[in-house]
Design an enzyme around this catalytic site. Sequence first.
Site, PDB file in Angstrom:
ATOM      1  N   PHE A 149       0.857  -1.002   0.370  1.00 60.29           N
ATOM      2  CA  PHE A 149       0.301   0.153  -0.304  1.00 60.29           C
ATOM      3  C   PHE A 149       1.149   0.752  -0.019  1.00 60.29           C
ATOM      4  CE2 PHE A 149      -3.353   3.138   1.778  1.00 60.29           C
ATOM      5  CZ  PHE A 149      -4.321   2.168   0.610  1.00 60.29           C
ATOM      6  N   GLU A 205       0.765  -4.484 -17.286  1.00 58.83           N
ATOM      7  CA  GLU A 205       0.828  -3.519 -17.901  1.00 58.83           C
ATOM      8  C   GLU A 205       2.130  -2.508 -16.986  1.00 58.83           C
ATOM      9  OE1 GLU A 205      -0.460  -3.281 -21.214  1.00 58.83           O
ATOM     10  OE2 GLU A 205       1.178  -1.979 -21.271  1.00 58.83           O
ATOM     11  N   LYS A 263      12.641  -3.658 -18.002  1.00 55.81           N
ATOM     12  CA  LYS A 263      11.120  -3.368 -18.795  1.00 55.81           C
ATOM     13  C   LYS A 263      11.293  -4.377 -20.054  1.00 55.81           C
ATOM     14  CE  LYS A 263       9.698   0.313 -15.795  1.00 55.81           C
ATOM     15  NZ  LYS A 263      10.237   1.641 -15.744  1.00 55.81           N
ATOM     16  N   VAL A 281       1.556   2.930  -5.308  1.00 50.96           N
ATOM     17  CA  VAL A 281       0.640   2.683  -6.266  1.00 50.96           C
ATOM     18  C   VAL A 281      -0.410   2.147  -6.025  1.00 50.96           C
ATOM     19  CG1 VAL A 281       0.451   1.336  -8.071  1.00 50.96           C
ATOM     20  CG2 VAL A 281       2.981   2.320  -8.428  1.00 50.96           C
TER      21      VAL A 281
END
Length: 319
Positions: free
Chosen positions: A13, A122, A198, A16
Amino acid sequence: MSRKNLNIGLFGFGCVGLGLYEVLQKTPGLKATISNICVKDKEKKRAIGKENFTFDKNDILNDESINVVVELIDDADAAFEIVSAALKKGKAVVSANKKMIAQHFTELLELQKEYNVPLLYEAACCASMPIIRNLEEYYDNDLLESIEGIVNGSTNYILTKTFSENLSYDEALLQAQEKGFAESNPILDTGGFDAKYKLLILLAHSFGYVAKPKDIFNIGIDNIGELELKYAREKKLKIKLVAQAFKSETGNISAFVIPKFVTPDDRLYNVDDVFNGIITKTSFADTHFFVGRGAGSLPTASAVLSDISALSYDYRYEY
Ligand code: HSE
């Protein structure tokens, strides 16, 4: 289309996680509820009441009413444990953890097949920019030749601020941290590691090429010196940290992360601040240019939301 009701167990938490909580409150159309949130730090002050939290991961993993686990924690090893346990229990998973996904790509693929459950991520790649699902869906039959772009928001922010606004490197990094863009260990950003993770995810979805972090060179922005900055200023160039992958005519894949001089006619030239930009080149469509916010609470949460929404109609990657 009929949509499933989703009962979410959330891990983490932070920036994001809180963003996702806010975003879900503002998305009444989606039947998705966070029913439990697992966090590590018992003392930390939270924006919402204590009754929403647990400190025991099994409270979520063993709860049969929870059909979706959203993993938004920092630690890649702990994240892998949680994600693999959730998949083994038949729960769909959404993760934003690029390091964890890049390090364990093959195992995660096998777990998805074995337990017949989807893992969507994603948000792990370029935050709000919808790149993975585009690679999966749109380019399914049009063969990709290359993919190139700025995939790390913090370093782009630092380069923009130091280059155009003459902020010192330390000030710009501090701002990137304060705005929630940087990793908790910012060397992952500045050393080009985050961009490499990534790129590894992009490689798998662009070319079906699964590689390990050690297979790819990453040279970060810490290697940019006064000389390069002076040269760029004199020639009216910008320096961008670029991740690049291309397929040769013989089918070999080359991939790397490196700072690059960028000319004003390059589409990446105007991708500044926390934005990410990716140029794809395909056999039939020529090029496409994607751009979007590459870090930050709500933009990253928006990608998580999109994955949650996709799970409500049973979407999964075909790889
Ligand atoms: N630290 C990452 C970045 C966060 O700056 O791009 C988003 O992945």
